[in-house]
Scaffold this active site. Structure first.
Site, PDB file in Angstrom:
ATOM      1  N   CYS A 258      -5.060   8.700   8.562  1.00 12.39           N
ATOM      2  CA  CYS A 258      -5.273   8.204   9.918  1.00 12.39           C
ATOM      3  C   CYS A 258      -4.890   9.268  10.946  1.00 12.39           C
ATOM      4  CB  CYS A 258      -4.427   6.962  10.161  1.00 12.39           C
ATOM      5  SG  CYS A 258      -4.972   5.598   9.132  1.00 12.39           S
TER       6      CYS A 258
ATOM      7  N   ARG B 247      -9.152   0.522   3.579  1.00 11.52           N
ATOM      8  CA  ARG B 247      -8.225   1.451   2.919  1.00 11.52           C
ATOM      9  C   ARG B 247      -6.900   0.766   2.629  1.00 11.52           C
ATOM     10  NH1 ARG B 247      -6.674   6.309   6.157  1.00 11.52           N
ATOM     11  NH2 ARG B 247      -5.174   6.257   4.471  1.00 11.52           N
TER      12      ARG B 247
ATOM     13  N   ARG C  62       0.198  15.428  12.556  1.00  9.51           N
ATOM     14  CA  ARG C  62       1.076  14.873  11.519  1.00  9.51           C
ATOM     15  C   ARG C  62       1.496  16.025  10.603  1.00  9.51           C
ATOM     16  NH1 ARG C  62      -1.606   9.478   9.208  1.00  9.51           N
ATOM     17  NH2 ARG C  62       0.528   9.033   8.508  1.00  9.51           N
TER      18      ARG C  62
ATOM     19  N   ASP D 254       3.702   0.692  12.059  1.00  4.27           N
ATOM     20  CA  ASP D 254       2.436   0.206  11.493  1.00  4.27           C
ATOM     21  C   ASP D 254       2.107  -1.221  11.920  1.00  4.27           C
ATOM     22  OD1 ASP D 254       2.814   1.924   8.304  1.00  4.27           O
ATOM     23  OD2 ASP D 254       2.246   2.610  10.305  1.00  4.27           O
TER      24      ASP D 254
ATOM     25  N   LYS E   3       0.844  -1.217   0.000  1.00  6.59           N
ATOM     26  CA  LYS E   3       0.000   0.000   0.000  1.00  6.59           C
ATOM     27  C   LYS E   3       0.863   1.245   0.000  1.00  6.59           C
ATOM     28  CE  LYS E   3      -2.318   2.506   3.754  1.00  6.59           C
ATOM     29  NZ  LYS E   3      -1.439   3.569   3.875  1.00  6.59           N
ATOM     30  N   ASN E   4       1.886   1.305   0.894  1.00  5.01           N
ATOM     31  CA  ASN E   4       2.631   2.551   1.059  1.00  5.01           C
ATOM     32  C   ASN E   4       3.610   2.817  -0.069  1.00  5.01           C
ATOM     33  OD1 ASN E   4       1.109   3.126   3.239  1.00  5.01           O
ATOM     34  ND2 ASN E   4       2.608   2.475   4.751  1.00  5.01           N
TER      35      ASN E   4
HETATM   36  C1  EPZ Z   1       3.948   6.994   6.211  1.00  2.00           C
HETATM   37  O1  EPZ Z   1       3.271   8.092   6.810  1.00  2.00           O
HETATM   38  C2  EPZ Z   1       2.895   5.929   6.100  1.00  2.00           C
HETATM   39  N1  EPZ Z   1       1.794   6.430   5.280  1.00  2.00           N
HETATM   40  C3  EPZ Z   1       2.383   5.546   7.478  1.00  2.00           C
HETATM   41  O2  EPZ Z   1       1.557   4.412   7.294  1.00  2.00           O
HETATM   42  C4  EPZ Z   1       3.530   5.132   8.384  1.00  2.00           C
HETATM   43  O3  EPZ Z   1       3.043   4.977   9.685  1.00  2.00           O
HETATM   44  C5  EPZ Z   1       4.620   6.208   8.372  1.00  2.00           C
HETATM   45  O4  EPZ Z   1       5.014   6.509   7.032  1.00  2.00           O
HETATM   46  C6  EPZ Z   1       5.865   5.770   9.147  1.00  2.00           C
HETATM   47  O5  EPZ Z   1       6.376   4.584   8.582  1.00  2.00           O
HETATM   48  C7  EPZ Z   1       1.948   6.424   3.946  1.00  2.00           C
HETATM   49  O6  EPZ Z   1       2.979   6.026   3.428  1.00  2.00           O
HETATM   50  C8  EPZ Z   1       0.779   6.939   3.143  1.00  2.00           C
HETATM   51  P1  EPZ Z   1       6.358  10.035   8.356  1.00  2.00           P
HETATM   52  P2  EPZ Z   1       4.010   9.530   6.844  1.00  2.00           P
HETATM   53  O7  EPZ Z   1       6.434  11.258   7.529  1.00  2.00           O
HETATM   54  O8  EPZ Z   1       4.815   9.676   5.611  1.00  2.00           O
HETATM   55  C9  EPZ Z   1       6.749  13.347  11.674  1.00  2.00           C
HETATM   56  C10 EPZ Z   1      -0.269   3.059   7.529  1.00  2.00           C
HETATM   57  O9  EPZ Z   1      -0.730   2.526   8.537  1.00  2.00           O
HETATM   58  N2  EPZ Z   1       6.801  14.292  10.547  1.00  2.00           N
HETATM   59  O10 EPZ Z   1       7.424   9.000   8.232  1.00  2.00           O
HETATM   60  O11 EPZ Z   1       3.009  10.552   7.185  1.00  2.00           O
HETATM   61  C11 EPZ Z   1       5.401  12.680  11.799  1.00  2.00           C
HETATM   62  O12 EPZ Z   1       4.522  13.475  12.562  1.00  2.00           O
HETATM   63  C12 EPZ Z   1       0.171   4.480   7.591  1.00  2.00           C
HETATM   64  O13 EPZ Z   1      -0.069   2.487   6.431  1.00  2.00           O
HETATM   65  C13 EPZ Z   1       7.119  15.618  10.801  1.00  2.00           C
HETATM   66  O14 EPZ Z   1       7.354  16.009  11.948  1.00  2.00           O
HETATM   67  O15 EPZ Z   1       4.971   9.317   8.091  1.00  2.00           O
HETATM   68  C14 EPZ Z   1       5.753  11.403  12.508  1.00  2.00           C
HETATM   69  O16 EPZ Z   1       5.857  11.636  13.899  1.00  2.00           O
HETATM   70  C15 EPZ Z   1      -0.166   5.106   8.919  1.00  2.00           C
HETATM   71  N3  EPZ Z   1       7.166  16.485   9.753  1.00  2.00           N
HETATM   72  C16 EPZ Z   1       7.142  11.068  11.958  1.00  2.00           C
HETATM   73  O17 EPZ Z   1       7.660  12.275  11.420  1.00  2.00           O
HETATM   74  C17 EPZ Z   1       6.920  16.084   8.468  1.00  2.00           C
HETATM   75  O18 EPZ Z   1       6.997  16.928   7.545  1.00  2.00           O
HETATM   76  C18 EPZ Z   1       7.120  10.034  10.846  1.00  2.00           C
HETATM   77  O19 EPZ Z   1       6.196  10.469   9.881  1.00  2.00           O
HETATM   78  C19 EPZ Z   1       6.595  14.729   8.229  1.00  2.00           C
HETATM   79  C20 EPZ Z   1       6.545  13.854   9.279  1.00  2.00           C
END
Ligand code: EPZ
Length: 432
Positions: free
Chosen positions: A117, A399, A122, A307, A22-23
């Site tokens: 989610c 989803r 985020r 995840d 998915k991701n």
């Molecule tokens: C991706 O989300 C995945 N979603 C998430 O999967 C997954 O949990 C996550 O990566 C971590 O592996 C998709 O790929 C669509 P991050 P993403 O940016 O990209 C902070 C699922 O269940 N952050 O790696 O949003 C953020 O708040 C979903 O399949 C900032 O501070 O995750 C978090 O604490 C849920 N500033 C951490 O970094 C930013 O600009 C990691 O977020 C971006 C993120």
């Protein structure tokens, strides 16, 4: 309202085939907007997020043709950046990848703020930082509006991510693929789906090296040509069926996987007393007897995936002893424990730490999915509980999981979709 009805207590036996990741898919589809040709994507998971993203591509003027259930052909040559289906964009987090692909191809972008989610704030500050570095001004309101300063193409740049972010790493990589010159992304995320996105872009003519390490180099090219690409298997879907087998007991062959991507999950399940045998494209999971307690800290890849946190939390809840989870990625990803407490899960949460005291068994109840992986955890809890569990708000689950009910039924689970009328709103007694 459609719900899952689960009669718990069956051990799981048989084979389950894992679908495309998915991701990876939710980044590859927006990236296809940049391809100047026909792009065939194989092993696409049939989940609502990919359907939504393909509709968004169509709203931008792309021609989208499903060749079969898991293969799509997109032609974005006549697509634009304007007048997207913003209502659909608001529904999913991955819509922000259109910022990178629109800027990369058109030098201008308009998307909505991402949905997705809800487990704490985020932010997207690292995405904005990357686009700024590549020469774009970005305005964030209910929309994300971006434009290359002075027009023309993005310019390659050095970007150091203050936080390891999957989304920001992917978004910047997408934009940089068509930028002028070289981009270096330092402190990059290393998830398998990031490597998959890089391989997809390279198969269309991009020049990206180092994906899967914390330093990714992108030499921008003039254009991307058409081609065919098959998405990798979904690491988290595989882990979900492994955790379900651990919790329910039984023996399941999980096929169409890349065992290396499951290393951390397999290691933790082995610590709990589960047998995990690795083969070239499958893992055999065998669970007999009571699980042992385990401690887990979720981290960016190759650490234990966030995840998978709710799913292993359910296995911990019926293990012998007390387990501890430390959520290393998100501020607030324990809402599912409130729902599971209705089934007898004993957990104490303090900030990013959850202490889970193993109980002898869970008891069926009516619970609601509050996000995609929490929903998967509700299903696992229902499968291993005594009695009947009803899982509501299953749209979250659909989803990200293709044919979840059919796949569990094939493993011997008593689970089916029922369509029940909405519960009548609780009548508040007339004011006295
Ligand atoms: C991706 O989300 C995945 N979603 C998430 O999967 C997954 O949990 C996550 O990566 C971590 O592996 C998709 O790929 C669509 P991050 P993403 O940016 O990209 C902070 C699922 O269940 N952050 O790696 O949003 C953020 O708040 C979903 O399949 C900032 O501070 O995750 C978090 O604490 C849920 N500033 C951490 O970094 C930013 O600009 C990691 O977020 C971006 C993120």
């Amino acid at each position: 309202m459609e719900k899952y009805r689960i009669q718990g207590g069956n051990r799981l036996h048989g084979e389950v085939e894992i679908s495309g990741a998915k991701n990876a898919a939710v980044a590859i589809i927006p990236a296809a907007l940049m391809v100047d040709g026909i792009c065939r994507i194989e092993n696409l998971p049939q989940i609502s997020d990919t359907v939504t993203l393909l509709h968004i591509l169509e709203s931008l003027g792309a021609r989208v043709r499903m060749l079969n259930l898991s293969t799509v052909e997109v032609d974005c040559r006549r697509a634009t950046w304007e007048n997207a289906d913003y209502d659909r964009m608001r529904k999913i987090r991955a819509s922000y990848y259109f910022v990178g692909s629109m800027l990369g191809r058109f030098g201008v972008a308009r998307t909505t703020m991402p949905g997705g989610c809800n487990f704490g704030v985020r932010p997207i500050d690292q995405h904005v930082k990357g686009m700024n570095a590549l020469g774009a001004d970005v305005e964030v309101t209910d929309f994300i509006d971006a434009r290359v300063r002075g027009g023309g193409r993005l310019k390659g740049a050095y970007v150091y991510l203050d936080k390891v972010s999957v989304g920001a790493t992917m978004n910047i990589m997408i934009a940089a693929a068509l930028a002028e010159g070289r981009t270096v992304i330092e402190n990059a995320a290393r998830e398998p789906h990031i490597v998959d996105l890089a391989n997809f872009l390279n198969s269309m003519g991009a020049d990206i090296r180092g994906a899967g390490t914390d330093s990714i180099k992108v030499n921008g090219v003039e254009k991307l040509h058409g081609g065919t690409y098959a998405i990798i298997p979904d690491q988290i879907e595989a882990g979900t069926y492994m955790a379900a087998t651990a919790a329910c007991g039984g023996e399941v062959l999980v096929t169409n996987v890349i065992p290396k991507h499951l290393d951390c999950i397999s290691a933790k399940l082995r610590e709990m007393g589960v047998t995990v045998e690795e083969y070239p494209e499958s893992v055999l999971v065998r669970s007999t007897g009571r699980l042992r307690k385990v401690n887990v800290k979720t981290l960016p890849y190759p650490g234990f995936p966030t995840d998978m946190q709710p799913q292993i939390g359910v296995a911990m809840s019926i293990a012998q002893g007390t387990s501890v989870i430390t959520e290393g990625v998100y501020d607030n990803r324990y809402k599912y424990l409130n729902q599971l407490s209705k089934m007898g899960v004993r957990a104490q949460v303090d900030g990013r730490v959850a202490v889970i005291e193993g109980v002898d068994h869970l008891t069926g109840a009516t619970v609601a999915a509050c996000d995609l992986r929490a929903g998967a955890a509700m299903v696992i809890a229902g499968l291993c509980a005594r009695g009947v569990t009803m899982v509501e708000d299953i749209f979250y689950i659909e989803r990200g999981y293709q044919n979840l009910v059919e796949k569990f039924q094939a493993l011997g689970a008593d689970i089916r979709i029922v369509d029940e009328p909405e519960e009548p709103a609780q009548r508040t007694p007339a004011a006295g």
